[in-house]
Design a protein around this motif. Structure first.
Motif, PDB file in Angstrom:
ATOM      1  N   VAL A 150       6.978  -7.089  -8.549  1.00 17.96           N
ATOM      2  CA  VAL A 150       6.732  -7.196  -7.110  1.00 17.96           C
ATOM      3  C   VAL A 150       5.300  -6.729  -6.904  1.00 17.96           C
ATOM      4  N   VAL A 151       4.506  -7.489  -6.153  1.00 21.61           N
ATOM      5  CA  VAL A 151       3.124  -7.073  -5.898  1.00 21.61           C
ATOM      6  C   VAL A 151       2.980  -6.690  -4.438  1.00 21.61           C
ATOM      7  N   GLY A 152       2.341  -5.546  -4.179  1.00 22.01           N
ATOM      8  CA  GLY A 152       2.077  -5.109  -2.813  1.00 22.01           C
ATOM      9  C   GLY A 152       2.418  -3.643  -2.642  1.00 22.01           C
ATOM     10  N   GLY A 153       1.896  -3.060  -1.578  1.00 20.41           N
ATOM     11  CA  GLY A 153       2.129  -1.630  -1.357  1.00 20.41           C
ATOM     12  C   GLY A 153       2.608  -1.336   0.056  1.00 20.41           C
ATOM     13  N   GLY A 154       2.981  -2.389   0.808  1.00 16.26           N
ATOM     14  CA  GLY A 154       3.446  -2.186   2.182  1.00 16.26           C
ATOM     15  C   GLY A 154       4.965  -2.110   2.241  1.00 16.26           C
ATOM     16  N   ASN A 155       5.483  -2.043   3.443  1.00 13.92           N
ATOM     17  CA  ASN A 155       6.941  -1.941   3.614  1.00 13.92           C
ATOM     18  C   ASN A 155       7.681  -3.123   3.007  1.00 13.92           C
ATOM     19  N   SER A 156       7.084  -4.318   3.092  1.00 15.20           N
ATOM     20  CA  SER A 156       7.778  -5.489   2.533  1.00 15.20           C
ATOM     21  C   SER A 156       7.961  -5.315   1.037  1.00 15.20           C
ATOM     22  N   ALA A 157       6.895  -4.963   0.333  1.00 13.41           N
ATOM     23  CA  ALA A 157       6.975  -4.820  -1.128  1.00 13.41           C
ATOM     24  C   ALA A 157       7.990  -3.736  -1.491  1.00 13.41           C
ATOM     25  N   LEU A 158       7.963  -2.612  -0.773  1.00 15.94           N
ATOM     26  CA  LEU A 158       8.872  -1.513  -1.113  1.00 15.94           C
ATOM     27  C   LEU A 158      10.329  -1.918  -0.852  1.00 15.94           C
ATOM     28  N   GLU A 159      10.564  -2.515   0.295  1.00 10.79           N
ATOM     29  CA  GLU A 159      11.944  -2.923   0.624  1.00 10.79           C
ATOM     30  C   GLU A 159      12.461  -3.960  -0.363  1.00 10.79           C
ATOM     31  N   GLU A 160      11.609  -4.922  -0.673  1.00 13.79           N
ATOM     32  CA  GLU A 160      12.077  -6.004  -1.536  1.00 13.79           C
ATOM     33  C   GLU A 160      12.221  -5.539  -2.986  1.00 13.79           C
ATOM     34  N   LYS A 191      -2.451  -6.366  16.372  1.00 18.81           N
ATOM     35  CA  LYS A 191      -1.854  -5.084  16.749  1.00 18.81           C
ATOM     36  C   LYS A 191      -1.537  -4.287  15.495  1.00 18.81           C
ATOM     37  N   LEU A 192      -1.149  -3.043  15.686  1.00 21.66           N
ATOM     38  CA  LEU A 192      -0.928  -2.163  14.544  1.00 21.66           C
ATOM     39  C   LEU A 192       0.475  -2.309  13.967  1.00 21.66           C
ATOM     40  N   CYS A 193       1.464  -2.337  14.847  1.00 15.85           N
ATOM     41  CA  CYS A 193       2.845  -2.182  14.401  1.00 15.85           C
ATOM     42  C   CYS A 193       3.593  -3.514  14.468  1.00 15.85           C
ATOM     43  N   ARG A 194       3.944  -4.055  13.307  1.00 22.11           N
ATOM     44  CA  ARG A 194       4.670  -5.339  13.271  1.00 22.11           C
ATOM     45  C   ARG A 194       6.093  -5.096  12.804  1.00 22.11           C
ATOM     46  N   GLN A 195       7.001  -5.081  13.742  1.00 20.00           N
ATOM     47  CA  GLN A 195       8.409  -4.809  13.487  1.00 20.00           C
ATOM     48  C   GLN A 195       9.225  -5.768  14.342  1.00 20.00           C
ATOM     49  N   PHE A 251       0.696   4.203  -1.453  1.00 23.94           N
ATOM     50  CA  PHE A 251       1.366   3.078  -0.785  1.00 23.94           C
ATOM     51  C   PHE A 251       1.186   3.195   0.723  1.00 23.94           C
ATOM     52  N   ARG A 252       1.119   2.057   1.404  1.00 22.20           N
ATOM     53  CA  ARG A 252       1.068   2.125   2.867  1.00 22.20           C
ATOM     54  C   ARG A 252       2.465   2.019   3.481  1.00 22.20           C
ATOM     55  N   GLY A 253       3.464   1.712   2.680  1.00 24.33           N
ATOM     56  CA  GLY A 253       4.837   1.600   3.187  1.00 24.33           C
ATOM     57  C   GLY A 253       5.454   2.978   3.467  1.00 24.33           C
ATOM     58  N   HIS A 297       0.781  -2.249  -7.603  1.00 24.81           N
ATOM     59  CA  HIS A 297      -0.005  -2.033  -6.382  1.00 24.81           C
ATOM     60  C   HIS A 297      -1.451  -1.762  -6.757  1.00 24.81           C
ATOM     61  N   ARG A 298      -2.366  -2.265  -5.935  1.00 20.01           N
ATOM     62  CA  ARG A 298      -3.785  -2.189  -6.293  1.00 20.01           C
ATOM     63  C   ARG A 298      -4.414  -0.813  -6.064  1.00 20.01           C
ATOM     64  N   ARG A 299      -3.678   0.074  -5.370  1.00 19.51           N
ATOM     65  CA  ARG A 299      -4.203   1.440  -5.160  1.00 19.51           C
ATOM     66  C   ARG A 299      -3.225   2.443  -5.763  1.00 19.51           C
ATOM     67  N   ASP A 300      -3.517   3.745  -5.567  1.00 17.82           N
ATOM     68  CA  ASP A 300      -2.570   4.748  -6.084  1.00 17.82           C
ATOM     69  C   ASP A 300      -1.741   5.329  -4.946  1.00 17.82           C
ATOM     70  N   TYR A 329       4.216  -9.802  -2.140  1.00 16.90           N
ATOM     71  CA  TYR A 329       4.326  -9.245  -0.780  1.00 16.90           C
ATOM     72  C   TYR A 329       3.020  -8.563  -0.410  1.00 16.90           C
ATOM     73  N   VAL A 330       1.979  -9.376  -0.245  1.00 16.77           N
ATOM     74  CA  VAL A 330       0.658  -8.798   0.011  1.00 16.77           C
ATOM     75  C   VAL A 330       0.215  -9.029   1.457  1.00 16.77           C
ATOM     76  N   GLY A 331       1.171  -9.045   2.350  1.00 13.76           N
ATOM     77  CA  GLY A 331       0.848  -9.145   3.768  1.00 13.76           C
ATOM     78  C   GLY A 331       1.013 -10.557   4.302  1.00 13.76           C
ATOM     79  N   PHE A 332       0.684 -10.683   5.551  1.00 13.98           N
ATOM     80  CA  PHE A 332       0.892 -11.947   6.256  1.00 13.98           C
ATOM     81  C   PHE A 332      -0.382 -12.374   6.953  1.00 13.98           C
ATOM     82  N   GLU A 333      -0.496 -13.675   7.181  1.00 12.15           N
ATOM     83  CA  GLU A 333      -1.624 -14.169   7.962  1.00 12.15           C
ATOM     84  C   GLU A 333      -1.097 -15.079   9.070  1.00 12.15           C
TER      85      GLU A 333
HETATM   86  P1  NAP Z   1       1.083  -4.964   4.751  1.00  7.92           P
HETATM   87  O1  NAP Z   1       1.645  -3.765   5.403  1.00  7.92           O
HETATM   88  O2  NAP Z   1      -0.145  -5.623   5.318  1.00  7.92           O
HETATM   89  O3  NAP Z   1       0.815  -4.596   3.226  1.00  7.92           O
HETATM   90  C1  NAP Z   1       0.244  -5.518   2.344  1.00  7.92           C
HETATM   91  C2  NAP Z   1       0.087  -4.833   1.007  1.00  7.92           C
HETATM   92  O4  NAP Z   1      -0.423  -5.761   0.066  1.00  7.92           O
HETATM   93  C3  NAP Z   1      -0.882  -3.656   1.049  1.00  7.92           C
HETATM   94  O5  NAP Z   1      -0.356  -2.598   0.297  1.00  7.92           O
HETATM   95  C4  NAP Z   1      -2.149  -4.225   0.415  1.00  7.92           C
HETATM   96  O6  NAP Z   1      -2.854  -3.261  -0.316  1.00  7.92           O
HETATM   97  C5  NAP Z   1      -1.584  -5.239  -0.545  1.00  7.92           C
HETATM   98  N1  NAP Z   1      -2.497  -6.357  -0.777  1.00  7.92           N
HETATM   99  C6  NAP Z   1      -3.127  -7.127   0.146  1.00  7.92           C
HETATM  100  N2  NAP Z   1      -3.830  -8.097  -0.468  1.00  7.92           N
HETATM  101  C7  NAP Z   1      -3.642  -7.938  -1.795  1.00  7.92           C
HETATM  102  C8  NAP Z   1      -4.086  -8.628  -2.947  1.00  7.92           C
HETATM  103  N3  NAP Z   1      -4.879  -9.703  -2.848  1.00  7.92           N
HETATM  104  N4  NAP Z   1      -3.685  -8.181  -4.160  1.00  7.92           N
HETATM  105  C9  NAP Z   1      -2.885  -7.110  -4.276  1.00  7.92           C
HETATM  106  N5  NAP Z   1      -2.419  -6.418  -3.219  1.00  7.92           N
HETATM  107  C10 NAP Z   1      -2.784  -6.827  -2.003  1.00  7.92           C
HETATM  108  O7  NAP Z   1       2.165  -6.159   4.648  1.00  7.92           O
HETATM  109  P2  NAP Z   1       3.756  -6.100   4.631  1.00  7.92           P
HETATM  110  O8  NAP Z   1       4.261  -5.053   3.710  1.00  7.92           O
HETATM  111  O9  NAP Z   1       4.203  -7.499   4.434  1.00  7.92           O
HETATM  112  O10 NAP Z   1       4.129  -5.675   6.101  1.00  7.92           O
HETATM  113  C11 NAP Z   1       3.638  -6.434   7.226  1.00  7.92           C
HETATM  114  C12 NAP Z   1       4.036  -5.705   8.502  1.00  7.92           C
HETATM  115  O11 NAP Z   1       5.462  -5.759   8.662  1.00  7.92           O
HETATM  116  C13 NAP Z   1       3.670  -4.225   8.467  1.00  7.92           C
HETATM  117  O12 NAP Z   1       3.296  -3.843   9.760  1.00  7.92           O
HETATM  118  C14 NAP Z   1       4.943  -3.556   8.033  1.00  7.92           C
HETATM  119  O13 NAP Z   1       5.069  -2.211   8.444  1.00  7.92           O
HETATM  120  C15 NAP Z   1       5.978  -4.445   8.712  1.00  7.92           C
HETATM  121  N6  NAP Z   1       7.260  -4.352   7.987  1.00  7.92           N
HETATM  122  C16 NAP Z   1       8.109  -3.387   8.349  1.00  7.92           C
HETATM  123  C17 NAP Z   1       9.312  -3.233   7.700  1.00  7.92           C
HETATM  124  C18 NAP Z   1      10.227  -2.140   8.120  1.00  7.92           C
HETATM  125  O14 NAP Z   1       9.871  -1.350   8.963  1.00  7.92           O
HETATM  126  N7  NAP Z   1      11.407  -2.020   7.579  1.00  7.92           N
HETATM  127  C19 NAP Z   1       9.639  -4.078   6.637  1.00  7.92           C
HETATM  128  C20 NAP Z   1       8.726  -5.057   6.257  1.00  7.92           C
HETATM  129  C21 NAP Z   1       7.520  -5.176   6.943  1.00  7.92           C
HETATM  130  P3  NAP Z   1      -3.635  -2.033   0.417  1.00  7.92           P
HETATM  131  O15 NAP Z   1      -2.562  -1.061   0.793  1.00  7.92           O
HETATM  132  O16 NAP Z   1      -4.559  -1.561  -0.640  1.00  7.92           O
HETATM  133  O17 NAP Z   1      -4.342  -2.666   1.589  1.00  7.92           O
END
Ligand code: NAP
Length: 305
Positions: A148-158, A279-283, A178-180, A173-176, A235-239
């Motif tokens: 699983v690639v990523g450090g946000g909530n999606s990566a951790l949950e999945e 915005k900051l909080c995507r839930q 996590f943002r999740g 994860h690319r850092r040491d 799971y590296v975020g959304f656009e």
């Molecule tokens: P996210 O919070 O934007 O995290 C994306 C992660 O991917 C970050 O850790 C980022 O690293 C990493 N990343 C980005 N580009 C990369 C690349 N090219 N190569 C390697 N790693 C890369 O995305 P998300 O986890 O999908 O969450 C999106 C939003 O939905 C967030 O606001 C999140 O809180 C929310 N969400 C909430 C829940 C919940 O509350 N249960 C569940 C899922 C999602 P860096 O940390 O270094 O930037």
């Protein structure tokens, strides 16, 4: 051309809430949804932080409940992607699945789509080892090794979800840090078959017709090493997907739509709610809240016509 007071684009928590509020205010509403109502919660196994469900609720169950909330309300539905929105307040025209619809106001609730790693053959190997949806594809990897690639909530949950199915889960994860959420991280740390690989990115995908492994690169030393996995979950975020909207609609540097606190965009009559907003909080809960606010603001806006 059929006319509506409001066109709601997107049937996730924001769009469904907006449609529900507008219909309850006696506005005529068309809800356009590309796929099945529910949005990203359909790709979530369990939501643990949606108030009212202290034991959590399955994503598909919540999506069904959201959709059922529109039953009995005068909301018309169209299935298809909206390709364009033209015109002006009071007289917008939207094209959805080759049909044109007229509306006085537009609520954009289209959420965001997953970001890719941009690696060679990532698209070719999609569905052949590479996936963006653990809930959809995790079952194919029972007992196998996945990353699983990523450090946000999606990566951790999945990663937690996949740990129940796969033999081994490498969380890369690319850092040491996590943002999740810490609660998820603590759970992962207590899960035997999860291995964290930090300060590391995926540099290459191996395999011609099926994924057979990865090349990992340490971001500090540049050192590369192979990792044998059958599955890769990205799971590296959304656009945001806003290409169908007028170019003059203001977006932030990442393309998310800028709104004020009442969900108004810079174009009178166009509102945006949910993950598509800057915005900051995507839930799910904040998307639903945005939808309610946007509907209320749109209702007030409609009073002038
Ligand atoms: P996210 O919070 O934007 O995290 C994306 C992660 O991917 C970050 O850790 C980022 O690293 C990493 N990343 C980005 N580009 C990369 C690349 N090219 N190569 C390697 N790693 C890369 O995305 P998300 O986890 O999908 O969450 C999106 C939003 O939905 C967030 O606001 C999140 O809180 C929310 N969400 C909430 C829940 C919940 O509350 N249960 C569940 C899922 C999602 P860096 O940390 O270094 O930037």
């Amino acid at each position: 051309m059929k006319q509506y007071d409001a066109l709601v684009i997107g049937g996730g928590p924001a769009g469904i809430t907006a449609a529900m509020y507008l219909a309850r205010s006696a506005c005529s509403v068309l809800l356009c949804e590309q796929l099945t109502p529910g949005g990203q919660i359909l790709m979530t196994d369990t939501l643990e932080n949606y108030p009212g469900y202290p034991k959590g609720i399955k994503g598909y169950e919540l999506a069904d409940l959201f959709s059922a909330h529109l039953d009995g309300l005068p909301v018309e539905r169209a299935t298809g992607a909206v390709d364009s929105v033209t015109g002006e307040a009071g007289n917008f025209v939207a094209r959805c699945d080759k049909q044109e619809y007229g509306c006085k106001t537009v609520l954009v609730c289209t959420g965001a789509r997953h970001r890719t790693l941009g690696l060679d053959r990532e698209a070719t190997l999609l569905g052949r080892g590479v996936s963006y949806c653990a809930l959809c594809d995790g079952n194919f990897f029972r007992g196998q090794a996945v990353a699983v690639v990523g450090g946000g909530n999606s990566a951790l949950e999945e990663a937690l979800y996949l740990a129940k199915l796969a033999g081994k889960v490498y969380l890369i994860h690319r850092r040491d840090a996590f943002r999740g959420a810490k609660i998820l991280l603590d759970r992962l740390n207590g899960t035997d078959n999860v291995v964290m690989i930090l300060d590391t990115v995926v540099a290459k995908l191996h395999g011609e017709t099926e994924l057979t492994g990865l090349t990992l690169r340490n971001v500090h030393s540049g050192e590369e090493r192979p990792l044998a996995v059958e599955g890769l979950f990205v799971y590296v975020g959304f656009e945001p997907a806003t290409g169908f909207l007028p170019a003059v609609l203001e977006r932030d540097a990442r393309g998310f739509i800028l709104t004020d606190t009442e969900m108004r965009t810079n174009i009178p009559g166009i509102f945006a709610a949910g993950d598509i907003r800057s915005k900051l909080c995507r839930q799910a809960i904040t998307a639903a809240g945005d939808g309610a606010t946007a509907a209320q603001a749109a209702f007030i806006f409609l009073e002038q016509f």
